[in-house]
Write a protein that holds these residues in place. Structure first.
Motif, short mmCIF file in Angstrom:
data_model
loop_
_atom_site.label_atom_id
_atom_site.label_comp_id
_atom_site.label_asym_id
_atom_site.label_seq_id
_atom_site.Cartn_x
_atom_site.Cartn_y
_atom_site.Cartn_z
N GLN A 184 0.82 -1.21 0.00
CA GLN A 184 0.00 0.00 0.00
C GLN A 184 0.86 1.27 0.00
O GLN A 184 0.55 2.25 -0.68
N GLY A 185 1.96 1.27 0.75
CA GLY A 185 2.83 2.45 0.81
C GLY A 185 3.35 2.83 -0.56
O GLY A 185 3.34 4.00 -0.95
N VAL A 187 2.02 2.04 -3.42
CA VAL A 187 0.89 2.48 -4.24
C VAL A 187 0.62 3.96 -3.98
O VAL A 187 0.46 4.76 -4.91
N VAL A 188 0.61 4.35 -2.70
CA VAL A 188 0.35 5.74 -2.34
C VAL A 188 1.40 6.67 -2.95
O VAL A 188 1.07 7.70 -3.53
N MET A 189 2.68 6.28 -2.85
CA MET A 189 3.77 7.13 -3.37
C MET A 189 3.61 7.39 -4.87
O MET A 189 4.08 8.40 -5.38
#
Lengths: 432, 432
Positions: A184-185, A187-189
């Motif tokens: 998820q991290g 993906v967010v970046m």
């Protein structure tokens, strides 16, 4: 391979009217066949990789040096040596580069290198905190020249953010493809820049295969895939690391360089950049040695090097150094050739030594590197121990990314003590 | 307050032999009482805050300008205007600063600002990716001058990493105090530099109280707390933001600045820096307006501003903008004074608008800001809507940190689509 990936001397003639500065043509790395500049990456004769051929004949050495030194504090100071128009600095771009070359005396002391001889080229200072900003910046200018309106790539990390950010600033639509189950991290970046971010049900190989299909399909018309149909331009961005290192050393070649290997493109382009500087008379022509660094869990080039082979046998990656985890590196054979030609070597380190090296660099120089930086520092230590690196010579080690993006690698790091908010508790903890 | 936090004109005489360049003395911001340079931060007469008094009389304007322009691409180009020795650039330091001033035409278009008039000063390019590197770099030089061997601070985030990294490189021991229940990611970012990282059983206020006790105790001897007993030096680092903005604008004052408020120190020092440049003749003396930005969930200064008060009433912070969450800002009254004197204002935005603003900046300019950057961009939008900011004037908005450190704020951002690895699935998703 789809038709338009291959250049033909006739149907690309129109594309050659594009202004990409000193870039004169595309030339096949294998057979030397030349074709006009265009969004193609494979030779029509032998399917070898195409790279940029330049015309640098107009340059006077001292004039060029002055022009570079008076240029902006980013890669565009080297515009006269890159496939970009002369007015590139006026166009919206993230303007990466001119990152710090840190004289790493504390690290040198720990590794037994002579004082003043060890340097870290720290590319975590780039806009999205990896060297990918350098290559994407070139691809953007090529995309402009070829009239593309969508920028794309397949990625599992750094490249997705670099493309998303650069496209946003430069006014391109972006559509980046990633495996659907990425952390998820990460993906967010990549998602924060607002472009399309498409998860593909499958692994990274499936993502790549899909992108190749898309390039050959009408649906992909007007799309520039930075590391596929724009690859010859994109790859040139790595040359700027060579230029900056030499200029920051006072227009001097380093004696030894330790460079990470993913596809191997960066290492080969740094070598190209160094040879260009010699050819242009900007640095003295002296020998330099190039050392390639891999993680043991993905060490196809290192394995071939040690076995004395010219051919690189693909591996299935299993390492924490995800940004280097390319099991079938396209430029592997060229890397072997450069390491051998320059008198360097290719070496690898296991994940434990990668983590140790990340911590070593952080506690000696205050630089928090990505796992790829742990690989180069770890390999540097190993090559010094084996005697392959000479501790009395000027050595530059690359850190190509930022530790904030691979926090998991050092997740075991934590508090040295926990105390109550009192001097008594503080004294008991033995911290004075 | 412990005895050695207060300077006396007699017993600090020895300390005045230190070489901190143009820094001549410490002067009380309230009563003007002067004391020699030393590791003290409160006036012996009135307990007002001490700040650096300079002797700039030796400077010839044009010579100074040339000297700065020929200086290194970091804050030390301004060494003649900072409390550091003249040879500061030769000492091991992280060398922060000279970050990008980005002409934000895409953002301007979205906000209704005239083309070419809106700029983002992006401090995420600093070594540990926040403006804290600027202030810690000053504290390090003061610590050297005063013979401290341990660097310390209380922190909940950015400062811990900045101190850990700078101490590692500069050869100091570091011991940083944080609440023991901080998120694991933030602990890792601070711990990786290898210094002591001590968790205190309690909240941030407890940590601060403990640090004050330690400064007054023999156990704290030889310790420089960057934001306590080194605070007068530390705080000056923020002036470099003012210097860089003006130089990057071509030695011109911006008309309007939007600056985040935590303790308020940064805003007051940027104002100090601008006034110094005017006094030195490096920029034309023209009016400029300073706007302060807070999160609604921690808006003591904004609340006081809107109520017309001179006094700032403390608040209990509750906002995602953790790096600005100081409920009782020490420099709050000075911020009110500056906003009113320059014709600016203080405004706040709620967490929803902070997140929107982070995404807006990312998708327009490719800059991924920390929550504090969401606060300044969100406040800029609000001030434009209300007419307090003039869209035809040159406006600089500060981004003081990096989005990678506050990923949680945009955790809702994700994939725009998930597809099977086929062109058919791609077409079905409507992405062409």
């Amino acid at each position: 391979m789809a038709v338009q990936t291959v250049a033909s001397t006739t149907d690309s003639a129109a594309a050659n009217s594009v202004d990409l500065g000193p870039a004169a043509a595309l030339s096949c790395r294998e057979c030397g066949h030349r074709v006009p500049l265009g969004p193609v990456f494979a030779c029509e004769e032998c399917f070898g990789p195409l790279e940029i051929a330049y015309d640098f004949s107009a340059h006077d050495t001292e004039e060029l040096r002055k022009r570079i030194e008076a240029g902006p504090a980013n890669i565009w100071r080297y515009a006269p040596l890159l496939p970009v128009p002369a007015d590139v600095a006026t166009k919206p771009n993230l303007n990466p580069g001119w990152t710090k070359l840190v004289q790493a005396d504390n690290l040198a002391r720990e590794l037994g290198v002579d004082a003043g001889k060890l340097f870290v080229k720290d590319d975590s200072g780039n806009p999205t905190h990896s060297f990918k900003d350098r290559v994407v910046a070139q691809a953007i200018e090529a995309a402009r020249a070829f009239g593309f309106t969508t920028l794309s790539c397949s990625s599992t990390g750094n490249l997705a953010g670099a493309v998303g950010a650069a496209a946003a600033r430069a006014g391109f639509r972006s559509c980046v493809f990633i495996p659907h189950d990425l952390e998820q991290g990460k993906v967010v970046m990549a998602a924060v820049y607002g472009g399309e971010l498409v998860g593909i049900e499958g692994n990274y190989d499936d993502v790549n295969r899909f992108c190749s299909e898309l390039i050959g399909d009408p649906a992909g018309e007007g799309w520039g895939f930075v590391n596929v149909n724009l690859r010859p331009y994109y790859a040139e961005g790595s040359k700027t690391l060579a230029y900056e290192i030499c200029e920051q050393l006072g227009w001097r070649l380093p004696d030894q360089l330790v460079i990470p290997i993913a596809s191997g493109s960066q290492l080969t382009k740094i070598d190209k950049g160094l040879r260009e500087l010699i050819g242009l008379g900007l640095v003295e022509d002296r020998p330099y040695k190039i050392f390639g660094a891999q993680a043991e869990g993905c060490s196809p080039v290192s394995t071939a090097y040690k076995a004395g082979h010219d051919v690189v046998r693909p591996q299935k990656p299993d390492t924490i150094a995800k940004s280097l985890a390319i099991g079938n590196p396209a430029d592997g054979p060229y890397v072997l050739d450069i390491a051998r030609r320059t008198g360097g070597a290719v070496e690898d380190v296991d994940d434990g030594r990668i983590v140790e090296a990340i911590k070593l660099l952080a506690r000696t120089e205050g630089i928090f590197a990505e796992t790829a930086g742990g690989v180069t520092v770890g390999v540097t230590r190993k090559l010094l121990e084996s005697g392959a690196l000479d501790p009395s010579l000027t050595t530059v080690v690359l850190n190509t990314g930022d530790g904030l993006k691979t926090l998991d690698a050092v997740a075991g790091t934590g508090l040295t003590a926990t105390i109550r908010p009192s001097l008594e508790s503080f004294r008991e903890a033995g911290l004075v």
